[in-house]
Design a protein around this motif. Sequence first.
Motif, short mmCIF file in Angstrom:
data_model
loop_
_atom_site.label_atom_id
_atom_site.label_comp_id
_atom_site.label_asym_id
_atom_site.label_seq_id
_atom_site.Cartn_x
_atom_site.Cartn_y
_atom_site.Cartn_z
N LYS A 84 0.83 -1.20 0.00
CA LYS A 84 0.00 0.00 0.00
C LYS A 84 0.87 1.25 0.00
CE LYS A 84 -3.88 2.15 2.46
NZ LYS A 84 -4.79 2.04 3.64
N SER A 85 1.97 1.21 0.73
CA SER A 85 2.87 2.37 0.78
C SER A 85 3.56 2.59 -0.56
CB SER A 85 3.91 2.20 1.90
OG SER A 85 4.89 1.23 1.56
N VAL A 86 3.85 1.49 -1.26
CA VAL A 86 4.46 1.59 -2.59
C VAL A 86 3.46 2.16 -3.59
CG1 VAL A 86 5.40 0.27 -4.53
CG2 VAL A 86 6.12 -0.25 -2.19
N ASP A 87 2.22 1.65 -3.53
CA ASP A 87 1.18 2.11 -4.45
C ASP A 87 0.86 3.59 -4.28
OD1 ASP A 87 1.00 -0.48 -5.41
OD2 ASP A 87 -0.74 -1.00 -4.18
N ALA A 88 1.14 4.13 -3.10
CA ALA A 88 0.82 5.53 -2.81
C ALA A 88 1.84 6.50 -3.38
CB ALA A 88 0.71 5.74 -1.30
N ILE A 89 3.00 6.00 -3.84
CA ILE A 89 4.06 6.90 -4.30
C ILE A 89 3.67 7.64 -5.58
CG2 ILE A 89 6.42 6.99 -5.19
CD1 ILE A 89 7.09 4.69 -3.27
#
Length: 223
Positions: A166-171
């Motif tokens: 989820k943190s990667v997708d938010a970049i």
Amino acid sequence: MAEGPLTEKELEWLDEVFAQYGDEASVLDVSGLDGYLTAILSGPQIPEPERWLVEVWGGERKLPRWRSEREMDRFMALTFQHMDDIDQRLSQYQDQFEPLFGSQEVEGDEYIVTEEWCYGYLRGVSVAGWPALPEHIQSAFETIALHGREENLQQLEILTPGEYQKSVDAITPAALALYNYWLENRSETETAVNVPFVAEVTAGRNDPCPCGSGKKYKQCCLH
């Protein structure tokens, strides 16, 4: 100058250049360059090429000792071509914008590597001299900083696989939010939509190029 995205072969060549000439003070690979250029293009103003080109390597004392003029010319041409491609996606085709993350294979499984892109992005923010962000957009910056600062490594390690993804997708949406924020808050002369990036001329055609290459400006950054 050639237009459009770089080919896989051209991206691999840039990676080889960073592997040969880069060190801990420089952008480390083509993923880091992609993040760096994205931040340079996204801020309140775009710094002069002679500044951001030098800071790719960590300063004037770190500039590569190119094996040949042809090698340097190719690096310059591919860097500006890639920058123009990023600019086109940010300014005109945001649905096609995607960070150029790296990848790593571990025991047969391939994993996305975000750190170098985010590190490059933070480096670009520093070189461009971004001022403090208001609270409502600061969270977008922190989304990228989470993966770009060594002090956040432990925080990443305790995330579950789902939380990490989820943190990667938010970049990507964070990078677009920051670009759009500064686009709306630049001066009128800097907010023209759909105008491709053009390096400003700060030296005469026959003067030494400000990037430190030793070549005449007309033979280097001018094109």
